[in-house]
Design a protein around this motif. Structure first.
Motif, PDB file in Angstrom:
ATOM      1  N   ILE A 157      31.892  91.374  20.787  1.00 32.53           N
ATOM      2  CA  ILE A 157      32.174  92.850  20.379  1.00 32.53           C
ATOM      3  C   ILE A 157      30.938  93.463  19.740  1.00 32.53           C
ATOM      4  N   LEU A 158      30.440  94.571  20.378  1.00 36.68           N
ATOM      5  CA  LEU A 158      29.277  95.169  19.995  1.00 36.68           C
ATOM      6  C   LEU A 158      29.579  96.582  19.545  1.00 36.68           C
ATOM      7  N   LYS A 159      29.200  96.909  18.312  1.00 37.71           N
ATOM      8  CA  LYS A 159      29.132  98.387  17.728  1.00 37.71           C
ATOM      9  C   LYS A 159      27.785  98.867  17.377  1.00 37.71           C
ATOM     10  N   ASN A 160      27.314  99.880  17.976  1.00 41.59           N
ATOM     11  CA  ASN A 160      25.989 100.438  17.408  1.00 41.59           C
ATOM     12  C   ASN A 160      24.911  99.345  17.765  1.00 41.59           C
ATOM     13  N   GLN A 161      24.937  98.619  18.784  1.00 40.67           N
ATOM     14  CA  GLN A 161      23.885  97.932  19.101  1.00 40.67           C
ATOM     15  C   GLN A 161      23.125  98.038  20.338  1.00 40.67           C
ATOM     16  N   PRO A 162      21.812  97.595  20.298  1.00 39.55           N
ATOM     17  CA  PRO A 162      21.044  98.005  21.813  1.00 39.55           C
ATOM     18  C   PRO A 162      21.485  96.966  22.933  1.00 39.55           C
ATOM     19  N   VAL A 163      21.137  97.455  24.265  1.00 41.70           N
ATOM     20  CA  VAL A 163      21.668  96.646  25.173  1.00 41.70           C
ATOM     21  C   VAL A 163      20.899  95.429  25.462  1.00 41.70           C
ATOM     22  N   SER A 164      19.759  95.096  24.555  1.00 43.89           N
ATOM     23  CA  SER A 164      19.110  93.980  24.481  1.00 43.89           C
ATOM     24  C   SER A 164      19.977  92.840  23.777  1.00 43.89           C
ATOM     25  N   THR A 165      20.986  93.151  23.101  1.00 49.88           N
ATOM     26  CA  THR A 165      22.022  92.256  22.396  1.00 49.88           C
ATOM     27  C   THR A 165      22.844  91.782  23.433  1.00 49.88           C
ATOM     28  N   VAL A 166      23.161  92.645  24.638  1.00 50.45           N
ATOM     29  CA  VAL A 166      23.933  92.054  25.560  1.00 50.45           C
ATOM     30  C   VAL A 166      23.305  91.008  26.401  1.00 50.45           C
ATOM     31  N   ILE A 167      21.777  91.266  26.506  1.00 54.08           N
ATOM     32  CA  ILE A 167      21.350  90.298  27.180  1.00 54.08           C
ATOM     33  C   ILE A 167      21.045  89.089  26.508  1.00 54.08           C
ATOM     34  N   GLU A 168      20.781  89.198  25.233  1.00 50.14           N
ATOM     35  CA  GLU A 168      20.985  87.924  24.622  1.00 50.14           C
ATOM     36  C   GLU A 168      22.194  87.133  24.549  1.00 50.14           C
ATOM     37  N   PHE A 169      23.257  87.588  24.771  1.00 48.87           N
ATOM     38  CA  PHE A 169      24.458  87.053  24.733  1.00 48.87           C
ATOM     39  C   PHE A 169      24.593  86.217  26.163  1.00 48.87           C
ATOM     40  N   ILE A 170      24.347  86.815  27.153  1.00 47.53           N
ATOM     41  CA  ILE A 170      24.409  86.376  28.510  1.00 47.53           C
ATOM     42  C   ILE A 170      23.306  85.346  28.457  1.00 47.53           C
TER      43      ILE A 170
END
Length: 238
Positions: A157-170
């Motif tokens: 769950i991401l709210k008000n986060q940069p796309v870089s956070t998605v990259i880090e999770f993956i």
């Protein structure tokens, strides 16, 4: 003058110790490390080049050295039984306490111990590019709520986060894959909820697709470490 030396040992895993590697101001320590990781430490740009939040992420190939050797068995390791796990420790005087000098010493030690020739080349290498659609750029745009960053192996769950956070999770769940690069073109923050088995790469890609995000194969030029056999093979020290 006498050359500063480090210590390489190959006695299997140190019981109760996780794989570890880092630079301190005047030392390098690697424990329970594969041989490939030792060479990455000695020749790579930084100790954390493989982490998405590092500025040099994407410049270097992160899936290990390219092996151009006849016998690759020393590079095959097993954390369970300690096979081909090495430790390296180097402590230098404060006058030599910089990364480049310490790496020079480590490279010399690896050459003495294993004998391999090593070079850095620029090669076209595969990577995963995260892309999106114009529609998703709008739908993913954050509503501006309080920032939230929460995740597990089955949800994110991401709210008000940069796309870089998605990259880090993956990346955190799939470090064995080629590197992941954000090519969505999204500049602001996003809201995104994913419900899937993150360790299942295909399930993850399906869930991303439902939200207008796609992991596609790409190729880009990167710096790679290439290891080859020496002209005269030395005996490996025990």
């Amino acid at each position: 003058t006498r050359r500063q030396k480090g210590a390489i040992t190959n006695g299997g895993a140190i019981e109760g110790t996780e794989p570890l590697g880092f630079f301190k101001p005047n030392s390098i320590l690697a424990t329970n490390s594969s041989l490939g990781r030792l060479y990455e430490t000695a020749y790579g740009d930084t100790i954390a080049w493989f982490c998405p939040w590092n500025p040099d992420y994407g410049k270097w190939w992160t899936s290990g050295p390219i092996l151009e050797v006849e016998d690759t068995s020393l590079f095959a390791f097993d954390y369970d039984n300690g096979k081909n796990l090495f430790c390296f420790n180097l402590v230098v005087p404060s006058s030599k306490a910089n990364k480049n000098k310490m790496q020079e010493i480590m490279r010399a030690e690896l050459k003495d111990y294993f004998g391999y020739d090593v070079r850095i080349e620029r090669r076209l290498m595969p990577y995963w590019r995260l892309v999106t659609t114009e529609k998703a750029r709008v739908s993913l745009r954050t509503k501006g709520e309080r920032p939230v960053r929460d995740g597990s192996e089955v949800a994110m769950i991401l709210k008000n986060q940069p796309v870089s956070t998605v990259i880090e999770f993956i990346w955190n769940m799939h470090q064995h894959e080629p590197l992941f690069v954000d090519e969505t073109g999204i500049r602001g923050n996003i809201d995104l909820t994913l419900n899937c088995v993150f360790t299942d790469f295909e399930d993850l890609k399906r869930e991303l697709k439902k939200n207008g995000l796609y992991l596609e194969n790409g190729e880009k030029e990167m710096q790679v470490i290439v290891i080859s056999d020496p002209k005269n093979e030395p005996a490996i020290r025990n």
